[in-house]
Design a protein around this motif. Structure first.
Motif, PDB file in Angstrom:
ATOM      1  N   GLY A  42       0.802  -1.236   0.000  1.00 14.44           N
ATOM      2  CA  GLY A  42       0.000   0.000   0.000  1.00 14.44           C
ATOM      3  C   GLY A  42       0.826   1.274   0.000  1.00 14.44           C
ATOM      4  N   PRO A  83      -5.643   2.033   6.765  1.00 14.91           N
ATOM      5  CA  PRO A  83      -5.017   3.230   6.175  1.00 14.91           C
ATOM      6  C   PRO A  83      -4.998   4.409   7.154  1.00 14.91           C
ATOM      7  CG  PRO A  83      -6.468   2.192   4.587  1.00 14.91           C
ATOM      8  CD  PRO A  83      -6.657   1.432   5.863  1.00 14.91           C
ATOM      9  N   HIS A 103      -0.112   5.661   0.165  1.00 16.40           N
ATOM     10  CA  HIS A 103       0.379   6.481   1.275  1.00 16.40           C
ATOM     11  C   HIS A 103       1.366   7.532   0.801  1.00 16.40           C
ATOM     12  CE1 HIS A 103      -1.834   4.361   4.229  1.00 16.40           C
ATOM     13  NE2 HIS A 103      -1.302   3.210   3.916  1.00 16.40           N
TER      14      HIS A 103
END
Ligand code: TYD
Length: 202
Positions: free
Chosen positions: A16, A188, A20
């Motif tokens: 991910g 997240p 980010h």
């Protein structure tokens, strides 16, 4: 004004980091910092050509390592150094730690050879900060399974990514002062809280 910083994002596919990275760069910009976002392999017209070859064409593991560093040299000379000299912060989606992790750990290219390439290509330049998005391989693969197409690296088996992850953690152990280790299995929002703390501290 703070000295321009060179920051890199690393982690196995599916961690991910790219999502980010976009948020991280935007947050720096909101703080009035001039940020250049770039990526490897790539970041220059030549590098992007090499990227498309690297992500699709089967090749010898050492050829792969050489092409990664060739693209990197062009990236450093054409983009990274000029930007830093002009006072822009450079945030790169991957850099040499990825070569140690993927070509070294994943493919088994000798560490000594990669160190020679690193010395050749950027003896006098290292990231000021490297954010390592660490995640169990099974979780990362689950996330990748939503992707319609997978590139040559993403198609590798779990054992390959286990070796890549371990090699990343070795880099972290070797250079703990340069790295920030982030638990990428968190939500997240939890990751953002960690990133905010990092932004405040740099
Ligand atoms: P990646 O950041 O994962 O691109 P995307 O998010 O678009 O899939 O990078 C592409 C691949 O390149 C990734 O699987 C890791 C690989 N890679 C190496 O094997 N060695 C390197 O030195 C670099 C920079 C990348």
């Amino acid at each position: 004004m703070k000295k321009a910083k060179f920051i890199t994002f690393e982690g196995i596919d599916g961690a991910g980091k790219s999502t980010h990275l976009a948020w991280f760069a935007e947050t720096l910009r909101q703080r009035g910092i001039n940020v250049l976002v770039t990526r490897e392999p790539g970041g220059t017209p030549l590098g992007e050509h090499l990227r498309s070859i690297l992500l699709s064409q089967p090749m010898h593991a050492e050829t792969e390592a050489l092409l990664m560093f060739a693209a990197r040299l062009q990236h450093i000379e054409q983009v990274i150094r000029p930007a830093l000299q002009q006072g822009a912060w450079v945030v790169s989606d991957r850099f040499s730690d990825a070569s140690f992790a993927y070509q070294g750990g994943g493919r088994g290219v000798a560490l000594a050879k990669l160190e020679q390439l690193e010395y050749w290509v950027h003896a006098d330049l290292q990231p000021d900060l490297t954010l390592l998005f660490d995640i169990p391989v099974a979780v990362a693969r689950q996330r990748l399974s939503n992707n319609v197409t997978l590139d040559r690296f993403e198609q590798e088996k779990s054992v390959f990514f286990d070796r890549v992850r371990q090699a990343y953690l070795e880099r972290y152990k070797k250079y703990p002062q340069r790295f920030a280790l982030i638990d990428a299995a968190q939500t997240p929002d939890q990751v953002k809280v960690e990133l905010e703390k990092i932004i405040v501290s740099i």
